[in-house]
Design an enzyme around this catalytic site. Structure first.
Site, PDB file in Angstrom:
ATOM      1  CE  LYS A  62      30.723  25.265  37.229  1.00  0.00           C
ATOM      2  NZ  LYS A  62      30.211  26.616  36.899  1.00  0.00           N
ATOM      3  N   PRO A 166      38.569  27.780  32.500  1.00  0.00           N
ATOM      4  CG  PRO A 166      37.137  27.228  34.272  1.00  0.00           C
ATOM      5  CD  PRO A 166      37.969  26.620  33.164  1.00  0.00           C
ATOM      6  CB  VAL A 168      41.956  33.502  31.766  1.00  0.00           C
ATOM      7  CG1 VAL A 168      42.624  34.722  31.147  1.00  0.00           C
ATOM      8  CG2 VAL A 168      42.559  32.212  31.220  1.00  0.00           C
ATOM      9  CB  ALA A 170      38.840  37.748  37.916  1.00  0.00           C
ATOM     10  N   GLY A 172      43.600  34.781  38.352  1.00  0.00           N
ATOM     11  CA  GLY A 172      45.064  34.745  38.345  1.00  0.00           C
ATOM     12  C   GLY A 172      45.715  33.951  37.224  1.00  0.00           C
ATOM     13  N   GLY A 189      35.470  35.796  32.239  1.00  0.00           N
ATOM     14  CA  GLY A 189      34.324  36.589  32.675  1.00  0.00           C
ATOM     15  C   GLY A 189      34.722  37.986  33.086  1.00  0.00           C
TER      16      GLY A 189
END
Ligand code: O7M
Length: 213
Positions: A62, A166, A168, A170, A172, A189
């Protein structure tokens, strides 16, 4: 980066042993491995080189600095074997352009972030961040699976550039919703590496992807 399972594994574990165990279990079900600070700080930067021998590595630092520093960070990541890097866009077009030049185009720019706080500062400027990514010739953007309608909005801005998504599992979001909204890849992850059986979890996701594309 192959486009088969459309799953990018977010390998946010904190030891080389765990990284190797998870990757060996799921390598047939993922197209690439995303490596972020937790694993780099725990296992050392050579983990990028090691994992790049198994799959393409997206180096998720990042990156968010002035152009010269950005360039140096990207050069180091690419020399360790990364196939692509992830950068923030709020630093401005000169900073992101420095990443794009150093990575020969292989940059994904973060737009609206997937967590609840992502609505606070990133959501209001996400359209501009996506336009910036396009204008500097980045490879694609990062857009939230937790808000698939935003993936669809951002797709209209970037055209055929890639979207990696990202959120998906954990966080929701659902893989099928993100893909139907226009994501090219989902980033996953915890739903894989914290599962009792990471291989079965990855296979189940790969099956869901196959049904929805
Ligand atoms: O599936 P998770 O929630 O365990 O992990 C999600 C991964 O995606 C994790 O590595 C985060 O750092 C990353 N991520 C987000 O969760 N939300 C974002 O908005 C952006 C990212 C990301 O990958 O940015 C490049």
């Amino acid at each position: 980066m192959q486009k088969k399972s459309r799953i990018i594994l977010a390998l946010d574990v904190t030891s080389r042993a765990d990284a190797t165990r998870v990757v060996n279990a799921v390598r047939d079900y993922v197209d690439a491995i995303k490596i972020n600070w937790p694993l780099i700080l725990a296992a050392g930067p050579d983990i990028i080189r090691e994992m790049s021998k198994v799959k393409d590595v997206v180096c998720d630092l990042k990156i968010a600095d002035i152009p010269n520093t950005n360039r140096m960070i990207v050069e180091q990541a690419m020399s360790l074997g990364a196939s692509a890097v992830i950068a923030h866009g709020f630093t401005g077009d000169d900073s992101v352009r420095a990443c794009v030049e150093a990575a020969k185009g292989q940059v994904f720019v973060v737009t609206e972030m997937s967590h609840p706080g992502g609505k606070q500062f990133t959501a209001p400027v996400a359209d501009k961040l996506a336009a910036l990514a396009k204008s500097v010739g980045a490879r694609g953007i990062v857009a939230p699976a937790t808000r698939p309608e935003r993936i669809a909005d951002l797709r209209k801005i970037i055209g055929s550039m890639e979207i990696i998504s990202p959120g998906v599992g954990a966080q929701g979001g659902k893989a099928s919703d993100a893909l139907k909204a226009g994501a090219d890849y989902i980033i996953v992850g915890r739903a894989i590496y914290e599962a009792q059986d990471p291989a079965s979890a990855a296979k189940a996701l790969a099956d869901e992807v196959e049904r929805s594309v």
